[in-house]
Design a protein around this motif. Structure first.
Motif: not given
Lengths: 242, 588
Positions: A194-209
């Protein structure tokens, strides 16, 4: 083997497959956003709308059946899909140039694929809440397209129930299963699909931009219509600190 | 998602037929007690009912009658229906009490807002006062209401006759003219097996009275034949289509027939549990309905071993909380399962996979009442009225500009002209048949018939004479759908709002020919690509309007190339408020 006919080509299917399943297995692209193989179909984005013997249906939820004559890649249907994509853009706040997801965003990629050059409709400019409470994840509802992939991934794959959609109509919004409603107080982890499946940028992993430079991201190098991309996107990517 | 159903689940032997633990009922209790749903109670309730917090939150935000912020001690919801609403009266009360719509006054005494049609269209302007319908509101009554509110008089002490709801049956036909002895239809089943009973329903040609017109006999048969040991009967009393109020009358005066129809259906398909899903706007009927159910249990017409015939069947009532979409059968089932009313993917249809994923018959109130009478009186009785493809009679809820609004039970095949004549309507500009989701019909089609093969209707029949601004009415209907869209699929969620924005722009005199083209294009997309019937019909008022009344749109347009989407003058409203100015100089 039984077959359906998509745009004049016979496509085989096995019992239990949907039109989308059969099409993807045969390498035929039907535009979609809320669908992901391995997760139960949803039928909400309506991008995969096709005409089966003249009737409009969602390819991702309609069971394939002998005798179906399906229109998919036609100028008229792609125009409809472009309008639906534009609707998804204007109902949220999608600022592609400053979004970390740009180039990896399926909404954007579908827009490219359908030749979308503008939002067409007047912007809704909704006010939506950002949830940056979680140490490793950020939830930016401005970009949410209500596809519920995170909702389903959490429930079906992660065995949790972190997300749901609340509200009604244009007031629909992603909600988090915790007493405070904050992501930090939920049981989501960066291991979750669920943390990775977002097809858009609504759920993002921090510190890895911006680890992958713009210009070398998924849809900078590939078309969303390459049907074997789905597998890659489904693989869980581990947080590199773990 | 976990689904929890309270303690009613022992088939046949219902210790809690009122489903006290149903999430919608518990939230209603909280709303009544605290005038909102307090945040801390959400997690507690979720814990107690063993539901995810998100499910409780989603339900609160989905249904119009649950609120996050406290409403007033007196909470008044004015219907915004074209037949039972008058928002000028709402504004009058707001002005009189110095309160903004949808905002609770600082002293907590009053809040005033809007509700979609509350089914009082035969009573003129109406409102729900703490959930109870107050009918036939006039400007004078508003003044009296204001005085009562300011003097802190509890609603229970307001004049009783303000809350009187009549039946207004203007024309009795096949169903309404017969008297019905409770239990008579059940007793008439003796000596006939289930196949024979089903055959009577099928032979009658009865079709669903909610408007879609699916064969009732076929529906029951599909459900009976579906693989399962548990089946359910659901009576759809979520009468939300604006302009419809015939189920209110049936539930008020013919509840035995409805319950008997459910019991017969249960016997035929092999179900032991039935549910009546009552729209929240009709909660005032709940006590009487429960009394009727109890009376039937006491008389051996409901419960275990009905009439000593070995039939087990009981009925419980689920009360909705303000959501038109729950009239859609799969959304209704979701709502019964304590979730937001979002229509399911179909197929599978409820007859094979419905409530708790078991085969379920969902029938309209009127269909079930008709079914009970068909079993009692024989299918030949039913066939004496109607047309070959639309047998029997139809209860029409006639409202709007006519001398005698009310219930007209007509034989299928009756012309619109005949109905207009019966109810005393003159100078008619248009009739909305079947409510906003039906058809907008002009005088050139008044010779057409009410029938499934001509103009179908769930019962709504709204009349507009030439004093009405028909374009504004189309705008109101469009707003209704935008408000009631569940938001599940993109075309309906975004499309109905685009249509509403477009209509408001045109209605306010800011539209151009380009806006009309856009409206037509979006309307076509929404009606063809949406997930369920709401989206599919949401653009009907606009499409019918453009087709039959194009001059109304044309007359309101600006004849220029382009007009900006946003209204510059309206955008300055906030600045005017801040500077407390409203003079000519503060406007563009």
């Amino acid at each position: 083997m039984s077959s359906i006919n998509i745009d004049g080509t016979d496509v085989p299917f096995e019992p239990g497959q949907t039109i989308m399943d059969a099409a993807l297995a045969a390498g035929v692209y039907i535009p979609h956003l809320c669908h992901k193989p391995g997760i139960s179909p949803h039928g909400s984005c309506k991008l995969c709308t096709v005409d089966v013997n003249g009737r409009a249906v969602s390819a991702c939820t309609m069971a394939a059946a002998e005798g179906q004559k399906i229109e998919n890649n036609t100028p008229a249907l792609n125009e409809v899909r472009k309008s639906i994509t534009q609707m998804l853009f204007i109902e949220g706040n999608h600022l592609c140039p400053s979004c970390e997801k740009t180039g990896d965003c399926t909404l954007q990629a579908v827009g490219y694929h359908l030749g979308m050059l503008d939002g067409h409709y007047p912007q809704f400019y909704p006010r939506r809440e950002v949830d940056a409470s979680h140490p490793s994840l950020v939830l930016d509802r401005d970009r949410c397209i209500m596809c519920e992939l995170c909702v389903r991934a959490s429930r079906e794959v992660d065995g949790k129930d972190v997300f749901a959609i609340g509200g009604r109509g244009t007031g629909r919004h992603l909600i988090v299963n915790s007493a405070t409603g904050k992501l930090a107080d939920s049981d989501i982890t960066t291991d979750d699909l669920a943390a990775h499946i977002c097809p858009v940028g609504a759920i993002l992993i921090k510190d890895h931009g911006y680890e992958v430079p713009i210009g070398r991201r998924t849809f900078d190098l590939h078309s969303v219509a390459e049907t074997d991309l789905g597998e890659v996107k489904l693989t869980k990517t581990r947080h590199h600190d773990e | 998602m976990h689904v929890h159903h309270g303690q009613e689940s022992q088939p046949g032997f219902l210790t809690q037929p009122q489903l006290n633990d149903h999430l919608l009922h518990r939230l209603h209790d909280l709303q009544t007690r605290f005038r909102h749903i307090p945040q801390p109670s959400i997690a507690e309730l979720a814990e107690e009912l063993q539901l995810p917090i998100t499910q409780v939150e989603a339900v609160i935000d989905f249904y119009a009658f649950f609120h996050r912020q406290p409403r007033g001690q007196t909470d008044i919801l004015f219907s915004n229906c074209t037949s039972c609403g008058d928002l000028a009266l709402m504004q009058q009360l707001c002005d009189r009490l110095q309160v903004e719509p949808e905002q609770t006054r600082a002293d907590g005494r009053i809040s005033i807002g809007q509700a979609s049609c509350i089914g009082m269209c035969d009573h003129g302007p109406s409102a729900l006062v703490n959930g109870i319908p107050l009918t036939s509101i006039t400007a004078e009554l508003i003044e009296q209401m204001a005085a009562l509110i300011e003097s802190d008089t509890p609603v229970a002490s307001w004049p009783e006759n303000w809350f009187r709801v009549g039946n207004h049956i203007r024309k009795e036909g096949l169903l309404l003219s017969e008297s019905f002895e409770p239990g008579s239809a059940l007793k008439s089943m003796r000596g006939r097996n289930r196949d024979q009973l089903l055959e009577a329903i099928t032979a009658s040609g009865l079709k669903g009275r909610g408007g879609a017109g699916f064969s009732t006999g076929m529906k029951w048969q599909f459900c009976r034949d579906a693989e399962s040991t548990t089946r359910y009967v659901v009576c759809n009393a979520d009468e939300g289509e604006p302009g419809t109020f015939k189920d209110r009358i049936l539930l008020n005066s013919h509840a035995d027939e409805v319950f008997e129809g459910m019991t017969i259906c249960g016997h035929i398909i092999g179900a032991t549990q039935g549910y009546l899903y009552l729209r929240g706007e009709y909660r005032y009927l709940l006590d009487a309905l429960n009394t009727t159910l109890q009376r039937r249990r006491d008389a051996g017409l409901l419960g275990a071993n009905i009439l000593g015939e070995g039939i087990d069947f009981d009925i419980a009532i689920v009360v909705g909380a303000g959501a038109y979409i729950c009239g859609e059968e799969s959304a209704l089932i979701e709502s019964m399962e304590q979730k937001p009313g979002i229509p399911r993917i179909r197929p599978p249809f409820p007859v094979t996979c419905g409530f708790r994923n078991q085969p379920t018959v969902v029938n309209n109130v009127e269909t079930l009442a008709a079914a009970a009478n068909i079993i009692l009186r024989g299918h030949e009785w039913f066939e004496t009225r109607g047309t070959w493809q639309s047998r029997g009679s139809k209860l029409l809820s006639v409202s709007g500009d006519c001398a005698r609004p009310g219930i007209y039970e007509v034989a299928f095949g009756v012309t619109i002209e005949d109905i207009l004549h019966d109810c005393g309507a003159t100078d008619v500009q248009a009739v909305q048949v079947g409510g906003p989701s039906g058809s907008l019909v002009g005088p050139d089609k008044f010779s057409h018939c009410i029938a499934f093969e001509d103009i179908a209707t769930g019962g709504s029949f709204m009349i507009f004479n030439h004093t009405r601004d028909l374009l504004d009415i189309i705008g109101k209907f469009t707003r209704f759908f935008a408000h009631e869209s569940c938001g599940f699929c993109t075309p309906c969620r975004v499309g109905t709002t685009l249509l509403n924005n477009g209509m408001q722009k045109i209605c306010s005199g800011h539209g151009t020919a380009h806006d009309v083209d856009e409206l037509a294009r979006t309307a076509a997309l929404v009606s063809r690509r949406s997930h369920c019937g709401l989206g599919i019909t949401a653009a009907n008022p606009i499409r019918d309007g453009l087709k039959h009344f194009p001059q109304l749109f044309e007359a309101r347009l600006l004849h220029q190339e382009m007009e900006p989407e946003f209204n510059l003058d309206a955008s300055l409203a906030e600045a005017r408020k801040l500077t407390r100015r409203d003079d000519a100089e503060a406007h563009l």
